[in-house]
Design a protein around this motif. Sequence first.
Motif, PDB file in Angstrom:
ATOM      1  N   GLY A   1      -0.332   8.026  -1.782  1.00  0.00           N
ATOM      2  CA  GLY A   1      -0.493   8.186  -3.348  1.00  0.00           C
ATOM      3  C   GLY A   1       0.887   8.775  -3.767  1.00  0.00           C
ATOM      4  O   GLY A   1       1.124   9.434  -4.841  1.00  0.00           O
ATOM      5  N   TRP A   2       1.950   8.593  -3.193  1.00  0.00           N
ATOM      6  CA  TRP A   2       3.268   9.094  -3.269  1.00  0.00           C
ATOM      7  C   TRP A   2       4.512   8.262  -3.236  1.00  0.00           C
ATOM      8  O   TRP A   2       4.313   7.314  -2.272  1.00  0.00           O
ATOM      9  N   ALA A   3       5.646   8.495  -3.786  1.00  0.00           N
ATOM     10  CA  ALA A   3       6.762   7.433  -3.525  1.00  0.00           C
ATOM     11  C   ALA A   3       7.972   8.367  -4.157  1.00  0.00           C
ATOM     12  O   ALA A   3       7.718   8.902  -5.132  1.00  0.00           O
ATOM     13  N   ARG A   4       8.968   7.776  -3.734  1.00  0.00           N
ATOM     14  CA  ARG A   4      10.258   8.285  -4.158  1.00  0.00           C
ATOM     15  C   ARG A   4      10.791   6.826  -4.581  1.00  0.00           C
ATOM     16  O   ARG A   4      10.894   5.977  -3.975  1.00  0.00           O
ATOM     17  N   LEU A   5      11.231   7.008  -6.145  1.00  0.00           N
ATOM     18  CA  LEU A   5      11.517   5.835  -6.800  1.00  0.00           C
ATOM     19  C   LEU A   5      13.178   5.810  -6.882  1.00  0.00           C
ATOM     20  O   LEU A   5      13.565   7.066  -7.270  1.00  0.00           O
TER      21      LEU A   5
ATOM     22  N   TYR B   1      12.534   1.839  -3.362  1.00  0.00           N
ATOM     23  CA  TYR B   1      11.492   2.884  -3.296  1.00  0.00           C
ATOM     24  C   TYR B   1      11.579   3.549  -1.651  1.00  0.00           C
ATOM     25  O   TYR B   1      11.957   2.797  -0.637  1.00  0.00           O
ATOM     26  N   ASP B   2      10.852   4.675  -1.491  1.00  0.00           N
ATOM     27  CA  ASP B   2      10.294   5.098  -0.244  1.00  0.00           C
ATOM     28  C   ASP B   2       9.111   5.785  -0.371  1.00  0.00           C
ATOM     29  O   ASP B   2       8.833   6.641  -0.911  1.00  0.00           O
ATOM     30  N   LEU B   3       8.313   5.069   0.635  1.00  0.00           N
ATOM     31  CA  LEU B   3       6.763   5.699   0.720  1.00  0.00           C
ATOM     32  C   LEU B   3       6.488   6.671   1.757  1.00  0.00           C
ATOM     33  O   LEU B   3       5.520   6.828   2.237  1.00  0.00           O
ATOM     34  N   GLY B   4       7.852   7.150   2.321  1.00  0.00           N
ATOM     35  CA  GLY B   4       7.678   8.101   3.524  1.00  0.00           C
ATOM     36  C   GLY B   4       8.004   7.367   4.829  1.00  0.00           C
ATOM     37  O   GLY B   4       8.483   8.261   5.839  1.00  0.00           O
ATOM     38  N   ASP B   5       8.645   6.273   4.818  1.00  0.00           N
ATOM     39  CA  ASP B   5       8.965   5.567   6.051  1.00  0.00           C
ATOM     40  C   ASP B   5      10.340   4.809   5.892  1.00  0.00           C
ATOM     41  O   ASP B   5      10.518   3.917   6.582  1.00  0.00           O
ATOM     42  N   GLY B   6      11.354   5.340   4.914  1.00  0.00           N
ATOM     43  CA  GLY B   6      12.378   4.648   4.709  1.00  0.00           C
ATOM     44  C   GLY B   6      12.556   4.030   3.294  1.00  0.00           C
ATOM     45  O   GLY B   6      11.625   3.450   2.814  1.00  0.00           O
TER      46      GLY B   6
ATOM     47  N   PRO C   1       0.679  -1.368   0.014  1.00  0.00           N
ATOM     48  CA  PRO C   1       0.055  -0.086  -0.058  1.00  0.00           C
ATOM     49  C   PRO C   1       0.785   1.227   0.069  1.00  0.00           C
ATOM     50  O   PRO C   1       1.838   1.226   0.642  1.00  0.00           O
ATOM     51  N   ALA C   2       0.360   2.303  -0.648  1.00  0.00           N
ATOM     52  CA  ALA C   2       1.023   3.582  -0.809  1.00  0.00           C
ATOM     53  C   ALA C   2      -0.106   4.601  -0.601  1.00  0.00           C
ATOM     54  O   ALA C   2      -0.735   5.263  -1.463  1.00  0.00           O
ATOM     55  N   PRO C   3      -0.586   4.888   0.929  1.00  0.00           N
ATOM     56  CA  PRO C   3      -1.766   5.436   1.146  1.00  0.00           C
ATOM     57  C   PRO C   3      -1.743   6.821   0.955  1.00  0.00           C
ATOM     58  O   PRO C   3      -2.824   7.566   0.517  1.00  0.00           O
TER      59      PRO C   3
END
Length: 510
Positions: free
Chosen positions: A441-445, A459-464, A437-439
Motif C-alpha cells: 500500500g506504498w509507493a514512491r512516485l 515508480y518504486d514499490l520497494g523493489d527498485g 500490485p502494490a502489496p
Amino acid sequence: MSLVSADLGDGTYRNPVLDADWSDPDVLRVGDDFYLTASSFGRAPGLPLLHSRDLVNWTLVGHALERLEPEAGFAAPRHDCGVWAPSLRHHDDRFWIFWGDPDQGVFQVNAPGVHGPWTRPHLVKEGKGLIDPCPLWDDETGEAYLVHAWARSRSGIKNRLTGHRMHPDGTTVLDEGKVIVDADRIPGWFTLEGPKLYRHDGWFWILAPAGGVETGWQGAFRSRGFFGPYEEKVVLEQKDTGVNGPHQGGWVRTPSGEDWFLHFQQRGAYGRVVHLQPMRWGGGEGWPVIGDDGAPVAVHRKPDLPPQPPAAPATDDDFPGGRYGRQWQWTANAQEGWATQHSADGLRLTCVRSAHAHDLRRLPNVLTQRLPGRPCAVEVELRLTSEEPGARAGLAVLGDAFCWIGLQRGADGTVRLVHRFAETGGETERDAGHPRPAPEGWARLRIEIGAGARCRFSYDLGDGARPSGQVFAATPWRWVGALLGLFALAPTGQGHAGAATFTQFRINPL
C-alpha cells in the motif's frame, strides 16, 4: 530545497527571474523591500505575495486573499475565472491590491502590512468584463484615479482603456468613466490590456501591452491630463530575441534611483514566467527605454542593491504535523477536513467522495503548485490507508489534459499501482501504464519533466524504480500553466472514506 535561483553569483542574473507561472505580475517598493503579486484565477488562497531585496531573488511570503467570493461561485473549479491581473500599491501607510473578476467587476483588498490582516474583498466597480484595474493616488493634486481594460468575452469590448476618478479611500469610482485610450484608432494595435498607471516628470503614464500574450509588445502612453489625449510608443518587443510577446508588468525604482521593469512571457504549459528588464527614462524626448534598447535581455548585471543570498519560491515540503506550505493552492475554495493535521510529518488527505472522481479537472480538492519552468524531477512518497473500494490517491500533472500516477484500492481489497490520463476534451480516463500490485500500500512516485514540459512517469514499490507509460506532454489551461497536484478521492457512497498520506515532496533540477 528550492529550484535554482536566477542569480548567477557573479553580479549578474539570468532571465526569467521567476521561472514558473507567476502570471500578470505587478511590483512595488516600500523602503528597502520589493513586493510582487500575480494573478491566481480560481485557486485558493489567491493573490500570492512575494518579497525580494534585490529584484532577482524572490521568496513567497503569503497570500492576500484567503477565499474567493462569492463562496458558492468558487466551490468548484473555475480555472480561468476569479482573480485576473492585480495591481499592487502602497498609499496612506497601507498596502492595496486591485484586481478584476471578469464576471463581477473591480475588487480591492488592503492591509497595514504585507503579512496582513487583509480586508475582505470590496467591490469598487460592478460590471461584466472589467479587467486589469490599476489605481493612482496623485500626490500633486490629491486626486485619485482608476484605469481598467475590457474582456471581450464578457463585455463585447476590447482594445481600449477606461479611466475614472476614484474616491480617495479606494471604495468606489466617482463617475461613469471615459475611454482614455482607444487602440482601434492606433494603426496596427489590437488587444490593448493590462494597464499600469503612474505619475512621472509631470506626465500621466500608462504602461500597457498589446498584440496578444504570445506575439505582442509593451507600449507606453503619456498625457498631461489623466483623461487624455494620450500619445503612444512601443517600448519593448521581441525583436531578434527568443522572448516572445514581452507582456504585462510593472515599473519600480530602487532607492539609488535605478529603474527596472518586471513583465511576463507566455511559455505554453509553463505558464507566464517573469523577466526583469533594465529601464531608463529619457530615450527620445523623455520616453522610457526598456531592456537592451527595447529588446528583452537574457543576462544582465543585477540591480545596484545590497547582495542577497540566492533564493527562489519554495517547492519542497515535508508537511510537518500535516501542514502544507505556502506554495500550495486548492483548485477551489477549501473545505474543512480535506487535509487533517496530526502529530507526525506527512500530508494526510481525506479520500473525498465525488461523482467526478475520474476527472481531476472538475475536482476542487486537488492541492496544487506551479509547474517549474526548467527541467526537473518531482518525487513524493504515498501510502494509501483507505479501505474503501475504489479509493485512489496520486501525483498529477494537471491541465486541459492530465496524467497521474498513484495507488488505488480494488474491489477485492488489494492495492494496485495505477497510471492514468485523459486527453484535452476527453471526459474519461484511460490507462497510461499497466497496473501492478502494490502489496504494501506504498509507493514512491516520480515525474521527470524535460524540455517542452514532456513528462516521464516512474515508480518504486520497494523493489527498485521502474518507468511507466509513454511520455506525456503537459498542457496549459486557457490562461493558466499546467499544475502539479496531489489528490485523494473515493467514489460516491456513505460514511468516511479513509485517507492517504504523502511524505517527502521534492523537486530537484535535472
